[in-house]
Design a protein around this motif. Structure first.
Motif, PDB file in Angstrom:
ATOM      1  N   ASP A  53       3.666   6.465  -5.268  1.00 34.97           N
ATOM      2  CA  ASP A  53       3.548   6.779  -6.684  1.00 34.97           C
ATOM      3  C   ASP A  53       2.319   7.645  -6.953  1.00 34.97           C
ATOM      4  O   ASP A  53       2.346   8.535  -7.812  1.00 34.97           O
ATOM      5  N   ALA A  54       1.252   7.395  -6.204  1.00 36.99           N
ATOM      6  CA  ALA A  54       0.042   8.198  -6.369  1.00 36.99           C
ATOM      7  C   ALA A  54       0.293   9.652  -5.972  1.00 36.99           C
ATOM      8  O   ALA A  54      -0.137  10.586  -6.673  1.00 36.99           O
TER       9      ALA A  54
ATOM     10  N   PHE B 247       0.828  -1.204   0.000  1.00 31.13           N
ATOM     11  CA  PHE B 247       0.000   0.000   0.000  1.00 31.13           C
ATOM     12  C   PHE B 247       0.864   1.257   0.000  1.00 31.13           C
ATOM     13  O   PHE B 247       0.595   2.220  -0.734  1.00 31.13           O
ATOM     14  N   GLN B 248       1.886   1.281   0.828  1.00 36.85           N
ATOM     15  CA  GLN B 248       2.712   2.477   0.936  1.00 36.85           C
ATOM     16  C   GLN B 248       3.450   2.775  -0.364  1.00 36.85           C
ATOM     17  O   GLN B 248       3.619   3.939  -0.753  1.00 36.85           O
TER      18      GLN B 248
ATOM     19  N   SER C  49      -3.966   2.329  -5.979  1.00 36.80           N
ATOM     20  CA  SER C  49      -3.287   2.348  -7.278  1.00 36.80           C
ATOM     21  C   SER C  49      -4.255   2.748  -8.388  1.00 36.80           C
ATOM     22  O   SER C  49      -3.892   3.504  -9.299  1.00 36.80           O
ATOM     23  N   ALA C  50      -5.501   2.252  -8.313  1.00 32.29           N
ATOM     24  CA  ALA C  50      -6.505   2.656  -9.300  1.00 32.29           C
ATOM     25  C   ALA C  50      -6.799   4.143  -9.186  1.00 32.29           C
ATOM     26  O   ALA C  50      -6.974   4.841 -10.208  1.00 32.29           O
TER      27      ALA C  50
ATOM     28  N   SER D 174      -5.923  -5.602   2.890  1.00 30.74           N
ATOM     29  CA  SER D 174      -4.700  -4.838   2.611  1.00 30.74           C
ATOM     30  C   SER D 174      -4.462  -4.755   1.106  1.00 30.74           C
ATOM     31  O   SER D 174      -4.087  -3.699   0.572  1.00 30.74           O
ATOM     32  N   ARG D 175      -4.691  -5.870   0.420  1.00 30.48           N
ATOM     33  CA  ARG D 175      -4.578  -5.854  -1.035  1.00 30.48           C
ATOM     34  C   ARG D 175      -5.646  -4.956  -1.654  1.00 30.48           C
ATOM     35  O   ARG D 175      -5.389  -4.249  -2.637  1.00 30.48           O
ATOM     36  N   THR D 176      -6.845  -4.977  -1.083  1.00 33.10           N
ATOM     37  CA  THR D 176      -7.923  -4.123  -1.590  1.00 33.10           C
ATOM     38  C   THR D 176      -7.542  -2.661  -1.472  1.00 33.10           C
ATOM     39  O   THR D 176      -7.740  -1.874  -2.414  1.00 33.10           O
ATOM     40  N   ARG D 177      -7.010  -2.272  -0.315  1.00 34.77           N
ATOM     41  CA  ARG D 177      -6.592  -0.875  -0.126  1.00 34.77           C
ATOM     42  C   ARG D 177      -5.512  -0.487  -1.131  1.00 34.77           C
ATOM     43  O   ARG D 177      -5.559   0.598  -1.735  1.00 34.77           O
ATOM     44  N   ALA D 178      -4.526  -1.377  -1.290  1.00 37.38           N
ATOM     45  CA  ALA D 178      -3.417  -1.056  -2.185  1.00 37.38           C
ATOM     46  C   ALA D 178      -3.893  -0.941  -3.633  1.00 37.38           C
ATOM     47  O   ALA D 178      -3.520  -0.001  -4.354  1.00 37.38           O
TER      48      ALA D 178
END
Length: 501
Positions: A105-106, A99-100, A317-318, A309-313
């Motif tokens: 990059d965001a 996530f970080q 990213s989206a 955690s994957r959902t947040r990341a």
């Protein structure tokens, strides 16, 4: 013929002598032993031998029972250690790292898009970039510290090296952007080219390596859970079978002594039987609880924490792809397609393009726990069967809030793209900034879900640690006490038998 002895004349005939009586244990007469038959042939012929054999069988079964219980407890402790203290926390740490990195990059994209526009929030974006950079470094160090294999250490070192190269490219892009300030419109092509190098490094190198760390340890957690929980349940079955066998032998021993020595109850042996019953019952119950703690830690805690955690990341990213869509018009079509792919990973609804997907999302996303009408990470979370009250009710409420917030995020995306398609790019950039609050609300809802599952995970791990506490002392002590009671109950009977002989 046998001669008959006659008494001399004048004297009475001698009385016939009865055959000498044989005495059994306790001085009581009994008939001569008859040849054993059936299962009795497997036991020694003498009473003392049979007592010793039954004593030895009792002690052997007791040792087997203690050994099976010891192994089952060791498996339970190992499962809790790996899931709760070793690979599990490492997976969570690398999930946070993912996530970080995406947020770094965001925020870099946000800073470059905003430029020098007054009140655009460039300083806030850069401050968050630095914050995520520090957190990513800390998470990498934690992952490297927890790594116990050479491949994991190598991956962590490669990540540190790639992160340094990304920061160098990001710094060059920010410096060049400051040298050619812009208040509206995309930055210069040189800045965009540097950002492309940085974001490609992030997507093609950093994020895959971070995911590999998560995947390797996630596989270890899954295999450990399956192996150790099965071993715990097998140990419970072994305790029940071994305990029933030992109880049967103790009960038979009690009946044998009562019949042979004419006593209704052997108190020490009865206490040994009661102690065995308590040990088997409590041990089986403890292992049942341990299997439940492992299941709760893995399925209700770890799995959901990792998935969310994957959902947040991926959501973040989206969200960054929306900024990239505005920042780099040359890749706008690619970023739009990637945004759709990531969105469907988070919440899958059948759609051929982004417009159709958004229309499907805006329809009702209501669901019944355990029967979600959509797929993806959020579909998996909503599809978990839960209770209608207690903590599970809070889980359902938060999940419904996540879905409502997700609808707002997708509605904002549609509005921004419609503005771009209508040649109102400046308004699209402004709308993109205004939509940040809705995305932050959605992310906080996801974090609330993570906190609920993290609490369940921590409670299960703590219960698992406490559930086997002291058992390594209880088992040998219980074994010695039960064995001593058996010997105390048997020794007087053997002494009585020897005395009676």
């Amino acid at each position: 013929m046998t001669a008959v002895q006659h008494a001399p004349p004048g004297q009475p005939a001698p009385a016939a002598q009865a055959p000498p009586a044989r005495h059994g244990p306790g001085g009581l007469g009994r008939a001569p032993d008859t040849p054993p038959s059936g299962a009795a042939r497997l036991l020694p012929r003498t009473v003392a031998g049979r007592v010793r054999t039954l004593t030895a069988l009792t002690l052997v079964l007791l040792v087997v029972l203690i050994g099976v219980a010891w192994a089952a407890i060791a498996n339970a402790r190992e499962g809790v250690r790996v899931i709760g203290h070793d690979a599990g926390p490492q997976v969570v740490a690398t999930g946070d790292l993912y996530f970080q990195l995406t947020d770094m990059d965001a925020q870099l994209a946000n800073a470059l898009l905003i430029g020098d526009a007054p009140g655009g929030g460039r300083d806030q974006a850069l401050a968050r970039y630095d914050q995520n950079r520090r957190k990513a470094g800390d998470a990498l160090l934690k992952a490297a510290k927890l790594a116990d294999e050479t491949t994991e250490n190598n991956t962590a070192r490669d990540l540190l090296d790639a992160l340094a190269r990304y920061e160098r490219l990001a710094g060059q892009a920010l410096l060049l952007d400051r040298q050619s300030p812009h208040a509206s419109g995309p930055p210069s092509q040189k800045v965009v080219d540097l950002y492309r190098q940085a974001t490609d490094l992030m997507k093609l190198d950093l994020l895959p390596k971070a995911y590999n760390l998560t995947l390797d340890n996630g596989t270890l957690v899954r295999h450990t859970y399956e192996d150790k929980r099965s071993a715990v349940l097998l140990g419970r079955s072994g305790i029940l079978i071994g305990g029933l066998a030992l109880l049967a032998v103790l009960a038979g021993f009690q009946l044998f002594l009562a019949r042979r020595f004419r006593r209704l109850l052997n108190v020490p042996l009865a206490l040994a039987t009661l102690g065995t019953l308590v040990l088997v019952s409590v041990g089986a119950l403890m292992l049942t609880d341990q299997a439940g703690h492992l299941r709760q830690a893995k399925e209700e805690g770890f799995d959901s924490i990792l998935a969310l955690s994957r959902t947040r990341a991926i959501s973040n990213s989206a969200n960054a792809d929306e900024t990239r869509f505005l920042l780099d018009p040359g890749r706008a079509d690619a970023y739009e397609q990637v945004y759709l792919s990531k969105s469907q990973t988070v919440l899958y609804l059948k759609a051929g393009n982004l417009t159709q997907y958004n229309a499907a999302v805006q329809k009702s996303l209501s669901f019944e726990p355990g029967r979600a009408p959509f797929l993806g990470f959020l579909g998996t979370e909503a599809d978990r069967p839960v209770e209608s009250s207690g903590p599970d009710a809070e889980l359902v409420d938060v999940m419904r809030r996540v879905l409502a917030d997700y609808q707002k995020v997708q509605a904002n995306d549609r509005r921004m793209r419609d503005l771009v398609n209508g040649d109102r790019r400046d308004q699209a950039v402004a709308a993109r900034g205004a939509a940040a609050a809705d995305f932050a609300r959605y992310d906080r809802s996801l974090q609330d879900l993570v906190r609920i599952h993290r609490k369940a995970f921590d409670e299960a791990v703590a219960d698992g640690d406490g559930g086997t506490s002291g058992w390594y002392a209880v088992l040998p002590i219980a074994g010695v006490v039960i064995a001593a009671l058996v010997l105390v109950g048997v020794r007087p009977r053997l002494g009585e038998y020897r005395w009676s002989k």
